[in-house]
Design an enzyme around this catalytic site. Sequence first.
Site, short mmCIF file in Angstrom:
data_model
loop_
_atom_site.label_atom_id
_atom_site.label_comp_id
_atom_site.label_asym_id
_atom_site.label_seq_id
_atom_site.Cartn_x
_atom_site.Cartn_y
_atom_site.Cartn_z
CE LYS A 64 -4.03 -4.07 -1.48
NZ LYS A 64 -2.66 -3.48 -0.20
N GLY A 151 -9.56 -0.98 21.08
CA GLY A 151 -10.64 -2.05 20.44
C GLY A 151 -10.45 -2.62 18.92
CE1 TYR A 213 2.64 6.26 -4.73
CE2 TYR A 213 2.13 4.02 -2.70
CZ TYR A 213 1.33 5.34 -3.82
OH TYR A 213 0.63 4.39 -5.50
#
Length: 273
Positions: A64, A151, A213
């Site tokens: 992505k 962080g 899932y």
Amino acid sequence: MRRLAVLGSPIGHSQSPALHRAAYARLGLDWEYTAIEIDGGRLAGFIDGLDASWRGLSLTMPLKQQVLPMLDGIDEVARFTGAANTVVFEGTSRRGFNTDIGGIVGALADADVHRVTRGVIVGAGATALSALVAMAELGASDVRVLVRRPGAAQPVAELGRRLGVRVEEAPITALSGVDDVDLVISTLPGSAGLEVVPEPTLVSTAPLLDVAYDPWPTAIGASWLEGGGRVVHGLGMLLHQALLQVRIFVNGDPRTRLADEAGVLAVMRDALR
């Protein structure tokens, strides 16, 4: 025949093919949708090698983020989150979209969660950015991000400043003391363990959306279920983000509803195992 696929590694567990095939069959479209094992090193070559029969792609992490330099344009949500899970081909143009936020909002709406004031996000990876945008859309003004590595929530905090949401980082052990929020979203991988027992009041009052899932239940999902809490299954997010992808592949726009959209959503829901 138009061709589509979901790309990732590993990808064998993906339920995207079942969802998309059900949708296109309902719409009377002779479209092919498959799952293809691709890692980041092969992504550019794969996309460059596609012919004109290809309509689009669905992408899993980390693709992505890696796909962004390969695109001619992206929607505002992908720009905010730095991730595109959907690519549509129109001639020689490649456009990217992020439907994860709509998937989260849609899954929560199914569970009658329409408004959030204070939230918790567990984990600080790319999906946490989508979770923050979704919480902001639902009205959240304060969000705690629980992390294992100090962080790690900095990118989420930076996005929070752009959205006008106050983001506070805390260790994941803080789950044992948090009890004043409306919603918890876990972005942990399905295989992740949980070394803390969540505060019982939190479990009983705040629903958990678990984006994972597989396998099910996850460790955090099991902790909510064992405590009698309400869990919104990650398959709901998958369902609603896939519906938006179908809108993009069919209409070119995630905002343009499908013909017989209620029927399409129903067959997609039935296709989930």
